[in-house]
Each structure stands twice: as structure tokens, then as C-alpha cells.
Design a protein around this motif. Structure first.
Motif, PDB file in Angstrom:
ATOM      1  N   ARG A 232       0.834  -1.201   0.000  1.00  0.00           N
ATOM      2  CA  ARG A 232       0.000   0.000   0.000  1.00  0.00           C
ATOM      3  C   ARG A 232       0.875   1.260   0.000  1.00  0.00           C
ATOM      4  O   ARG A 232       1.957   1.285   0.580  1.00  0.00           O
ATOM      5  N   GLY A 233       0.372   2.298  -0.651  1.00  0.00           N
ATOM      6  CA  GLY A 233       1.085   3.568  -0.667  1.00  0.00           C
ATOM      7  C   GLY A 233       2.224   3.642  -1.661  1.00  0.00           C
ATOM      8  O   GLY A 233       3.042   4.563  -1.591  1.00  0.00           O
ATOM      9  N   THR A 234       2.302   2.691  -2.606  1.00  0.00           N
ATOM     10  CA  THR A 234       3.373   2.683  -3.606  1.00  0.00           C
ATOM     11  C   THR A 234       2.797   2.922  -5.002  1.00  0.00           C
ATOM     12  O   THR A 234       1.600   2.781  -5.237  1.00  0.00           O
ATOM     13  N   SER A 277      10.772 -11.725   2.108  1.00  0.00           N
ATOM     14  CA  SER A 277      10.325 -10.564   2.867  1.00  0.00           C
ATOM     15  C   SER A 277       9.033 -10.868   3.612  1.00  0.00           C
ATOM     16  O   SER A 277       8.182 -11.605   3.110  1.00  0.00           O
ATOM     17  N   ASP A 278       8.894 -10.277   4.768  1.00  0.00           N
ATOM     18  CA  ASP A 278       7.647 -10.336   5.518  1.00  0.00           C
ATOM     19  C   ASP A 278       6.987  -8.958   5.482  1.00  0.00           C
ATOM     20  O   ASP A 278       7.545  -7.989   5.998  1.00  0.00           O
ATOM     21  N   VAL A 279       5.834  -8.858   4.872  1.00  0.00           N
ATOM     22  CA  VAL A 279       5.071  -7.620   4.842  1.00  0.00           C
ATOM     23  C   VAL A 279       3.781  -7.834   5.621  1.00  0.00           C
ATOM     24  O   VAL A 279       3.037  -8.786   5.333  1.00  0.00           O
ATOM     25  N   PRO A 280       3.486  -7.004   6.626  1.00  0.00           N
ATOM     26  CA  PRO A 280       2.254  -7.189   7.402  1.00  0.00           C
ATOM     27  C   PRO A 280       1.019  -7.169   6.501  1.00  0.00           C
ATOM     28  O   PRO A 280       0.959  -6.395   5.529  1.00  0.00           O
ATOM     29  N   PRO A 281       0.020  -8.002   6.796  1.00  0.00           N
ATOM     30  CA  PRO A 281      -1.194  -8.036   5.967  1.00  0.00           C
ATOM     31  C   PRO A 281      -1.863  -6.677   5.822  1.00  0.00           C
ATOM     32  O   PRO A 281      -2.466  -6.392   4.778  1.00  0.00           O
ATOM     33  N   THR A 282      -1.746  -5.825   6.837  1.00  0.00           N
ATOM     34  CA  THR A 282      -2.362  -4.502   6.761  1.00  0.00           C
ATOM     35  C   THR A 282      -1.669  -3.603   5.744  1.00  0.00           C
ATOM     36  O   THR A 282      -2.247  -2.612   5.293  1.00  0.00           O
ATOM     37  N   GLN A 283      -0.428  -3.928   5.379  1.00  0.00           N
ATOM     38  CA  GLN A 283       0.326  -3.120   4.424  1.00  0.00           C
ATOM     39  C   GLN A 283       0.360  -3.735   3.022  1.00  0.00           C
ATOM     40  O   GLN A 283       0.766  -3.095   2.067  1.00  0.00           O
ATOM     41  N   ARG A 284      -0.089  -4.970   2.900  1.00  0.00           N
ATOM     42  CA  ARG A 284       0.080  -5.722   1.663  1.00  0.00           C
ATOM     43  C   ARG A 284      -1.203  -5.735   0.835  1.00  0.00           C
ATOM     44  O   ARG A 284      -2.271  -6.078   1.328  1.00  0.00           O
ATOM     45  N   LEU A 286      -1.053  -7.308  -2.455  1.00  0.00           N
ATOM     46  CA  LEU A 286      -0.886  -8.648  -3.021  1.00  0.00           C
ATOM     47  C   LEU A 286       0.497  -9.178  -2.676  1.00  0.00           C
ATOM     48  O   LEU A 286       1.451  -8.391  -2.557  1.00  0.00           O
ATOM     49  N   PRO A 287       0.664 -10.477  -2.546  1.00  0.00           N
ATOM     50  CA  PRO A 287      -0.383 -11.497  -2.592  1.00  0.00           C
ATOM     51  C   PRO A 287      -1.285 -11.419  -1.361  1.00  0.00           C
ATOM     52  O   PRO A 287      -0.901 -10.858  -0.330  1.00  0.00           O
ATOM     53  N   GLU A 288      -2.481 -11.956  -1.491  1.00  0.00           N
ATOM     54  CA  GLU A 288      -3.419 -11.887  -0.373  1.00  0.00           C
ATOM     55  C   GLU A 288      -2.896 -12.642   0.836  1.00  0.00           C
ATOM     56  O   GLU A 288      -3.144 -12.246   1.976  1.00  0.00           O
ATOM     57  N   ARG A 289      -2.168 -13.735   0.572  1.00  0.00           N
ATOM     58  CA  ARG A 289      -1.543 -14.487   1.648  1.00  0.00           C
ATOM     59  C   ARG A 289      -0.051 -14.565   1.374  1.00  0.00           C
ATOM     60  O   ARG A 289       0.377 -14.966   0.291  1.00  0.00           O
ATOM     61  N   GLY A 290       0.759 -14.164   2.342  1.00  0.00           N
ATOM     62  CA  GLY A 290       2.200 -14.196   2.159  1.00  0.00           C
ATOM     63  C   GLY A 290       2.766 -15.590   2.381  1.00  0.00           C
ATOM     64  O   GLY A 290       2.180 -16.418   3.078  1.00  0.00           O
ATOM     65  N   ASP A 291       3.910 -15.872   1.753  1.00  0.00           N
ATOM     66  CA  ASP A 291       4.599 -17.136   2.003  1.00  0.00           C
ATOM     67  C   ASP A 291       5.201 -17.127   3.399  1.00  0.00           C
ATOM     68  O   ASP A 291       5.682 -16.099   3.877  1.00  0.00           O
ATOM     69  N   ARG A 292       5.175 -18.272   4.054  1.00  0.00           N
ATOM     70  CA  ARG A 292       5.761 -18.376   5.384  1.00  0.00           C
ATOM     71  C   ARG A 292       7.287 -18.381   5.264  1.00  0.00           C
ATOM     72  O   ARG A 292       7.876 -19.288   4.689  1.00  0.00           O
ATOM     73  N   GLN A 293       7.923 -17.345   5.837  1.00  0.00           N
ATOM     74  CA  GLN A 293       9.377 -17.235   5.716  1.00  0.00           C
ATOM     75  C   GLN A 293      10.092 -18.389   6.415  1.00  0.00           C
ATOM     76  O   GLN A 293      11.173 -18.807   5.985  1.00  0.00           O
TER      77      GLN A 293
END
Length: 319
Positions: A232-234, A277-284, A286-293
């Protein structure tokens, strides 16, 4: 001759994990305590552009414990307490100047900020994130001076080795700029970690493979891999909003293959610090679900094994 089996120091991973190197070299865990020292970026303050690179919003990877204060010792105290609770067995902490371009200021200001961080009793060194076009010789000279007595890691955002991709994401520098900065830093004995971002618009598997050969020739100590996520915001988020589906993100399988393609051409001495990378769901967006690092190391080792390859297998290959 190329290697015909993975080196023993990989510990059966088929790549050289930074944590394995840390345990062997320093006898325990090292953690980086993130700092926001109030820096900006030439791609934001008008020197090169406004709004930053198309993919960048620092809020997406800035730890929540940094909110509320710019005083460095307060940030470090909070961060160390967080790390002590989360990562038992940590023996050393590095002050991680992370937000934006942390060499982009007058030398006197940089010296004062670095000295302040190093004066904290829990800190034994610095990790400094920056851009390759923000590394004048005077700053590198000072970092080399600090490195005589402290662990100093310089993290340089390369992102892509393809100039067309860098232009498309409005990076503001070309790959030659990264090469120049890395070579000047390495000539001073500094430990350099390269940041690569896979999946940027215009990047292909072929361009990544071409770039991997170039990376393999650079004097890197470590590397961090990141997968493109729309934050978000990009500018990328705005493009996606205007035309959903216009940006194709890598699947997990594609991403792992691009990492493998790169590792094959890197020397077996280059430590792999991050796999994603880990991006918080509130900031992401896509993708709707992030890969588990936490799953990525095992997934990468499995992919390397399935392809019958390992880090450094093709290092030195010309085609």
C-alpha cells in the motif's frame, strides 16, 4: 573445473546460510536491532525524484517497536528487549540503520549517529542499509575506520542487475553504479551484503540468470533475497488499482527457481542472509496471503536437491 559436490561448510543445506556462519565464527546468534534515524532518500527528497521507487513503502518492513521515538538509545533498548524475548541464545546485537538511505547525510551527522548507536552497551556493531548512489568515498573511509574495532556490515540495495528493470521501477541508478559502490567499499575491507528483489516488472528468468553471472564476479560477503509484493502507498499499488492484474507476481515455485539460478553462480563463500520478505497483511495489497518465511529454507534446499545443484556449482562459468 567447477565443484562436483556441495562444500562441507553448507551443513547439508546446499547453500551457505548466514546463521551457520555466525554460529561457527561468533559462537552464537547475532540479531540486528532495527533503527529509524530519520533519514530520507534522494529518490524522495527531490534530488532524483519524488515518491520513491515504484515498490517502496518503508512502513511495510519497519518494526512496530520503532513507533513513537527517534531517540536511538530508546529504540535500541526496546528492540533488544524484544529480541531477547523472541530469540534466546543471542550473543551479539548490531544496530541496524534500516529505514531509507542511511548514508545519505553530511559526514558529521553520520559520524554522530553511528557513534551514538555504538555507545549503547548492548551493541557491538552496525548494519547500515543504503543505496549505491549514496556512498561517497569519505563515508566509506569512515566506515572502514569503524570496522577496525566493530563489526560493520554495509547493506546495498542492488534490486536488479538489469538497467531496463531499474529504470522501469524508477530506481534512479543503474547497475554500474552498484558495481562501483561495491568495489570501492570492498577495497576498504568492508563486508557488503547485496539486496536483490525478484519479480519486478520487466524482470525475466533469463535476465536474472544473466545478472547472476555479474553478481558472482562482485566481492560480496552476503546476499538477501526478497520477493516482490505490492505494498500500500506505492506506485505499483496505484497501478494495480487502476488496472487489476496488470502486474504478475511470481509463484513460490518460480521464486525458488530464480534464487537457485542465482545461487549457482555465486561463490560458495557468499552467506545467504534472507530468503524472503515479511510484509504485514495490513500493508500488503498482493499477494493476499504471504509465504511463510520459516518454510523457505527447507523449500529452497529441497529445490536445490531436486535440481541436483548447489550454491557455487557454476561459479566462474562464462555462458
Amino acid at each position: 573445473m567447477y565443484a562436483n559436490s556441495p562444500p562441507a561448510h553448507f551443513n547439508e543445506r546446499r547453500y551457505f546460510a548466514w546463521n551457520d556462519w555466525v554460529k561457527r565464527t561468533h559462537g552464537g546468534r547475532i540479531q540486528k536491532v532495527s533503527l529509524d534515524a530519520g533519514f530520507t532518500c534522494p529518490n524522495r527528497d527531490g534530488k532524483l525524484g519524488r515518491g520513491g521507487c515504484s515498490f517502496c513503502n518503508n512502513a511495510a518492513f519497519t518494526p512496530s517497536y520503532l513507533a513513537g521515538t527517534r531517540e536511538l538509545h530508546a529504540q535500541l533498548a526496546t528492540g533488544i528487549a524484544f529480541m531477547q524475548h523472541r530469540y534466546t541464545g543471542t550473543t551479539r546485537y548490531l544496530a541496524y540503520f534500516q529505514a531509507y538511505s542511511n548514508t545519505y547525510a553530511d559526514l558529521a551527522e553520520l559520524k554522530a549517529l553511528y557513534a551514538q548507536a555504538l555507545s549503547h552497551p548492548g551493541i557491538s556493531g552496525l548494519a547500515i542499509g543504503t543505496r549505491p548512489d549514496c556512498l561517497p568515498d569519505a563515508v566509506l573511509d569512515h566506515l572502514a575506520e569503524l570496522a577496525r574495532d566493530h563489526m560493520i556490515e554495509l547493506e546495498i540495495g542492488i534490486e536488479s542487475c538489469d538497467d531496463n528493470v531499474l529504470a522501469e521501477c524508477r530506481r534512479g541508478h543503474d547497475f554500474a553504479c552498484s558495481v562501483d559502490a561495491i568495489e570501492r567499499a570492498a577495497s576498504r575491507g568492508l563486508q557488503i551484503t547485496a539486496h536483490m528483489l525478484f519479480g519486478l516488472p520487466g524482470e525475466t528468468r533469463a535476465s536474472v540468470q544473466t545478472g547472476a553471472r555479474k553478481l558472482g564476479a562482485l566481492p560480496l560477503a552476503a546476499i538477501k533475497f526478497h520477493q516482490l509484493q505490492i505494498v500500500r502507498g506505492t506506485r505499483l499499488a496505484m497501478e494495480w488499482k487502476r488496472q487489476p492484474g496488470s502486474i504478475a507476481l511470481l509463484s513460490l515455485d518460480e521464486y525458488l527457481d530464480w534464487i537457485v539460478d542465482t545461487l549457482e553462480y555465486l561463490p560458495d563463500s557468499v552467506r545467504v542472509q534472507r530468503l524472503g520478505s515479511d510484509v504485514p497483511p495490513t500493508q500488503r495489497v498482493l499477494p493476499e496471503r504471504g509465504d511463510r518465511q520459516l518454510d523457505l529454507p527447507a523449500q529452497l534446499s529441497a529445490r536445490l536437491s531436486a535440481r541436483g545443484t548447489w550454491q557455487g556449482r557454476l561459479h566462474g562459468a562464462s555462458s
